[in-house]
Write a protein that holds these residues in place. Sequence first.
Motif, PDB file in Angstrom:
ATOM      1  N   UNK A  53       0.830  -1.205   0.000  1.00 30.30           N
ATOM      2  CA  UNK A  53       0.000   0.000   0.000  1.00 30.30           C
ATOM      3  C   UNK A  53       0.864   1.255   0.000  1.00 30.30           C
ATOM      4  N   UNK A  54       1.896   1.275   0.849  1.00 31.68           N
ATOM      5  CA  UNK A  54       2.764   2.449   0.925  1.00 31.68           C
ATOM      6  C   UNK A  54       3.578   2.622  -0.356  1.00 31.68           C
ATOM      7  N   UNK A  55       3.988   1.504  -0.972  1.00 23.49           N
ATOM      8  CA  UNK A  55       4.706   1.601  -2.244  1.00 23.49           C
ATOM      9  C   UNK A  55       3.850   2.212  -3.342  1.00 23.49           C
ATOM     10  N   UNK A  56       2.582   1.780  -3.412  1.00 18.39           N
ATOM     11  CA  UNK A  56       1.666   2.364  -4.379  1.00 18.39           C
ATOM     12  C   UNK A  56       1.428   3.849  -4.088  1.00 18.39           C
ATOM     13  N   UNK A  57       1.338   4.171  -2.804  1.00 21.73           N
ATOM     14  CA  UNK A  57       1.157   5.578  -2.441  1.00 21.73           C
ATOM     15  C   UNK A  57       2.371   6.412  -2.843  1.00 21.73           C
ATOM     16  N   UNK A  58       3.577   5.862  -2.695  1.00 26.56           N
ATOM     17  CA  UNK A  58       4.786   6.586  -3.089  1.00 26.56           C
ATOM     18  C   UNK A  58       4.800   6.908  -4.571  1.00 26.56           C
ATOM     19  N   UNK A  59       4.447   5.940  -5.402  1.00 25.51           N
ATOM     20  CA  UNK A  59       4.399   6.181  -6.847  1.00 25.51           C
ATOM     21  C   UNK A  59       3.337   7.218  -7.193  1.00 25.51           C
ATOM     22  N   UNK A  60       2.187   7.099  -6.552  1.00 28.20           N
ATOM     23  CA  UNK A  60       1.108   8.044  -6.834  1.00 28.20           C
ATOM     24  C   UNK A  60       1.455   9.435  -6.311  1.00 28.20           C
ATOM     25  N   UNK A  61       2.175   9.516  -5.194  1.00 28.03           N
ATOM     26  CA  UNK A  61       2.549  10.813  -4.616  1.00 28.03           C
ATOM     27  C   UNK A  61       3.445  11.596  -5.572  1.00 28.03           C
ATOM     28  N   UNK A  62       4.322  10.884  -6.270  1.00 25.30           N
ATOM     29  CA  UNK A  62       5.186  11.541  -7.261  1.00 25.30           C
ATOM     30  C   UNK A  62       4.347  12.162  -8.381  1.00 25.30           C
ATOM     31  N   UNK A  63       3.377  11.404  -8.900  1.00 28.20           N
ATOM     32  CA  UNK A  63       2.512  11.941  -9.945  1.00 28.20           C
ATOM     33  C   UNK A  63       1.647  13.075  -9.414  1.00 28.20           C
ATOM     34  N   UNK A  64       1.193  12.952  -8.175  1.00 31.91           N
ATOM     35  CA  UNK A  64       0.363  13.983  -7.556  1.00 31.91           C
ATOM     36  C   UNK A  64       1.148  15.288  -7.426  1.00 31.91           C
ATOM     37  N   UNK A  65       2.420  15.201  -7.058  1.00 31.24           N
ATOM     38  CA  UNK A  65       3.275  16.394  -6.946  1.00 31.24           C
ATOM     39  C   UNK A  65       3.486  17.038  -8.305  1.00 31.24           C
ATOM     40  N   UNK A  66       3.628  16.229  -9.338  1.00 29.25           N
ATOM     41  CA  UNK A  66       3.799  16.775 -10.684  1.00 29.25           C
ATOM     42  C   UNK A  66       2.558  17.545 -11.107  1.00 29.25           C
ATOM     43  N   UNK A  67       1.373  16.976 -10.852  1.00 24.89           N
ATOM     44  CA  UNK A  67       0.137  17.659 -11.217  1.00 24.89           C
ATOM     45  C   UNK A  67      -0.070  18.923 -10.394  1.00 24.89           C
ATOM     46  N   UNK A  68       0.518  18.956  -9.200  1.00 29.45           N
ATOM     47  CA  UNK A  68       0.361  20.125  -8.328  1.00 29.45           C
ATOM     48  C   UNK A  68       1.293  21.269  -8.711  1.00 29.45           C
ATOM     49  N   UNK A  69       2.153  21.068  -9.726  1.00 29.27           N
ATOM     50  CA  UNK A  69       3.005  22.153 -10.189  1.00 29.27           C
ATOM     51  C   UNK A  69       4.460  22.045  -9.785  1.00 29.27           C
ATOM     52  N   UNK A  70       4.873  20.916  -9.179  1.00 28.88           N
ATOM     53  CA  UNK A  70       6.260  20.753  -8.750  1.00 28.88           C
ATOM     54  C   UNK A  70       7.099  19.993  -9.775  1.00 28.88           C
ATOM     55  N   UNK A  71       6.585  19.835 -10.972  1.00 25.96           N
ATOM     56  CA  UNK A  71       7.258  19.041 -12.000  1.00 25.96           C
ATOM     57  C   UNK A  71       8.625  19.622 -12.341  1.00 25.96           C
ATOM     58  N   UNK A  72       8.665  20.908 -12.691  1.00 23.12           N
ATOM     59  CA  UNK A  72       9.930  21.526 -13.119  1.00 23.12           C
ATOM     60  C   UNK A  72      10.934  21.571 -11.969  1.00 23.12           C
ATOM     61  N   UNK A  73      10.457  21.802 -10.765  1.00 20.27           N
ATOM     62  CA  UNK A  73      11.355  21.841  -9.619  1.00 20.27           C
ATOM     63  C   UNK A  73      12.028  20.479  -9.406  1.00 20.27           C
ATOM     64  N   UNK A  74      11.252  19.403  -9.541  1.00 20.23           N
ATOM     65  CA  UNK A  74      11.808  18.069  -9.346  1.00 20.23           C
ATOM     66  C   UNK A  74      12.802  17.708 -10.447  1.00 20.23           C
ATOM     67  N   UNK A  75      12.520  18.122 -11.665  1.00 19.67           N
ATOM     68  CA  UNK A  75      13.411  17.786 -12.788  1.00 19.67           C
ATOM     69  C   UNK A  75      14.776  18.449 -12.665  1.00 19.67           C
TER      70      UNK A  75
END
Length: 535
Positions: free
Chosen positions: A64-86
């Motif tokens: 469950x936590x592993x799935x949440x980790x993968x989804x959290x990354x996508x959630x952060x990208x949609x929230x506008x942190x994509x360029x910062x992470x890259x």
Amino acid sequence: MYGFINTCLKSLVIDRFGEETWDKLRDAARVQDTFMTYEVYTDNITMQLVTEACKMLELERSVVLGQFGEYFFEFCKRAGYDHMLRTLGGNLFEFMENLDALHGYLSLSYKEMNAPSFRVEKNNDGSLLLHYYSDRRGLCHIVPGIIRAVAKDFFNSKIKMEIVNQIEEVERMGKKEHIVFLITQGPAFFDKDISERSLQKKSLNHVEKYHWGTVRNSVHPEEGKTSKGFEPVYPDSLCIDLKTFCNAFPFHIVFDEELQVRQAGVTVQRIVPGLQTRCSQLDQYFTIQHPQVTFNICSIRKFINSHFVLRTQRDRMPIAWKERPMLELRGQMLWMHPLRCMLYLASPLLRSLQELEEHCMHLSDIAPHDATRDLILLNQQRLAEMELSNQLERKKEELHQLSKHLEEEKKKTENLLYAMLPKHVANQLKEGKRVEAGEFEECTILFSDVVTFTNICSECEPIQIVSMLNSMYLKFDRLTTVHSVYKVETIGMLKNGRWCPNPNVYHLACANFPRNDHSCKRSHKPMTGGPIRVF
């Protein structure tokens, strides 16, 4: 944790399993439905949601936590942190090496954030060791999910992560969970959904870059030397005097392996006068806030790639600073091997103009070349935007609650209307349509009388009368519902053969109407049934 985390968990459940699953999970965990992004919630809410999700989905906690980790990354990208992470790094090692720097930047806006610490090492075989430190226990399995998603999305590679060591360390700030992950990277790959056109475009760009790269790297523009074997040139002696250096870097500190201060900038000396004394102990005047490690040279060198936050100790500050917030410095540790000393190159950690005023400091106390000046002004604007966003979220939640209450009141109104009129007649009236009259072959009218009602009213409390009548006519309502009878309630009495209003007598007129009729007009045919006395 901030509401951003719980909102992400809610979004994951809804996207993967639907709204009904989230409602069941929320009820089982006994938590609210909506979370404010910038509001701090207790860790127990997140832990309860994770625990109940494992029970409901019948999955292990690590999955469950592993799935949440993968989804959290996508959630952060949609929230506008994509360029910062890259921009954190050009490869996976550099990305993980700068995770602490990212958390340090976010802490300027999210002041109450308690982020974990990361340290990464390279092995001779190309594998990586990622050290994870956290105050929260049981959430380490989120990390592999995030790192796998980063490696796949940013660096087109598949990785394998496994826990090779798990211990509990006692540091100055308390017990911390220390997990060591072994990361093995696979070869780079390309997603199948990349079109042939995009591949051709990439190959053309590669040819152009290769051509001009060859030209640039072949000859140095000044000396005609190849630039691949670049080596820096150092002067024989440092061309800067001590006073200039101490003024140019007003918050720097140099200390040796015994934590004795050898040198300090002018501003930090003014704020902490004890640093002017030669060989004063640095740990007597400061504590390490981040990373949360023991204050010794060994721990500092272990986290040499992390940013360090030092806070002054109140009992060592001048009297004028007793009532002020303690000064925090944020900067980089540089180990100077020939001198066997550590250089702490830092700046004041200030999040807003308000904090600058609370510390009785000014922008002029910060060196002009220091980007802290710009960060304070920019973060001041960001904090204002966050506050505005928080207010909008609260208003949105208030409107949502009002809408739910309005819907509930609407249902009550409709139920009351349907209790007095046939449903199809009530619907036509609500829509503003005209209800045409009709005739019915048969109808039945029930007259009911509460014997000695006047005497009962004189002896009982009003609420008792209401309860009695309510229980009585609820039975009539159930009977009319069972037999599909339309109910029309009237109040009155028959006196000398005439219909007279009287609140002491209640009559219930019921008619067996055909379902395809659209009126409640009675016929003049003789009615069946007779008066019934209710005792």
